[in-house]
Design a protein around this motif. Structure first.
Motif, short mmCIF file in Angstrom:
data_model
loop_
_atom_site.label_atom_id
_atom_site.label_comp_id
_atom_site.label_asym_id
_atom_site.label_seq_id
_atom_site.Cartn_x
_atom_site.Cartn_y
_atom_site.Cartn_z
N MET A 1 0.84 -1.18 0.00
CA MET A 1 0.00 0.00 0.00
C MET A 1 0.88 1.23 0.00
N GLY A 2 0.68 2.12 -0.94
CA GLY A 2 1.40 3.36 -0.97
C GLY A 2 0.49 4.51 -0.59
N ILE A 3 0.99 5.44 0.18
CA ILE A 3 0.22 6.61 0.58
C ILE A 3 0.44 7.69 -0.47
N THR A 4 -0.64 8.15 -1.08
CA THR A 4 -0.54 9.20 -2.09
C THR A 4 -1.48 10.38 -1.81
N CYS A 5 -2.43 10.20 -0.89
CA CYS A 5 -3.40 11.26 -0.62
C CYS A 5 -3.87 11.15 0.83
N GLU A 6 -4.65 12.12 1.26
CA GLU A 6 -5.14 12.16 2.63
C GLU A 6 -5.97 10.91 2.99
N ASP B 1 -5.64 7.89 1.77
CA ASP B 1 -4.70 6.79 1.98
C ASP B 1 -4.08 6.86 3.37
N LEU B 2 -3.73 8.06 3.82
CA LEU B 2 -3.13 8.22 5.14
C LEU B 2 -4.12 7.84 6.23
N ALA B 3 -5.36 8.29 6.10
CA ALA B 3 -6.39 7.92 7.08
C ALA B 3 -6.62 6.41 7.08
N ASP B 4 -6.65 5.81 5.89
CA ASP B 4 -6.82 4.36 5.80
C ASP B 4 -5.66 3.63 6.46
N PHE B 5 -4.43 4.12 6.25
CA PHE B 5 -3.26 3.52 6.88
C PHE B 5 -3.39 3.57 8.40
#
Length: 135
Positions: free
Chosen positions: A1-6, A8-12
């Motif tokens: 999983m790569g973080i590319t947007c807000e 994605d960060l919340a999901d992480f």
């Protein structure tokens, strides 16, 4: 999983926290999904390496009340703010976890980080503030 947007960060934050606390998946596999091998994680001034994070998951999994989490008793992650700008990330969120002894652990987390080119985390600097919770 790569973080590319807000999002994605919340999901992480949600998935990583849940999986490290209650998943049957090996902690090393979870860490490798989200972090590069040479990551640096500095929490409240303490630098935590990959092995220390793996070792930390075992006692956490013994302490967390998995049934209460599954029942949706308010345990989990509450995201207040996330920001992704290039390879920089930031978040303010609250962690609440019901423990098997019947108490609740709660902390507000202020996190700043840097991503590797593949979107996995290279460095995190965070500070936590313990919250008073009845329980």
């Amino acid at each position: 999983m790569g973080i590319t947007c807000e999002r994605d960060l919340a999901d992480f934050l949600t998935a990583y926290t849940r999986d490290m606390a209650v998943s049957c998946e090996e902690p090393a596999a979870i860490i490798d999904r989200y972090f590069v091998p040479d990551f640096e994680y500095c929490n409240d001034g303490l630098v935590i390496d990959r092995q220390r994070m793996i070792d930390h998951a075992r006692p956490v999994r013994r302490q967390v009340d998995k049934e209460a989490m599954a029942a949706g008793d308010g345990s989990g992650v509450e995201i207040h703010e996330t920001l992704v700008s290039g390879d920089r990330i930031a978040a303010r969120w609250t962690l609440r976890t019901r423990l098997r002894k019947g108490t609740t652990f709660a902390a507000e987390v202020f996190m700043f980080g840097r991503l590797a080119p593949d979107g996995r985390i290279h460095r995190i600097d965070q500070t936590t503030r313990r919250l008073d919770e009845a329980g």
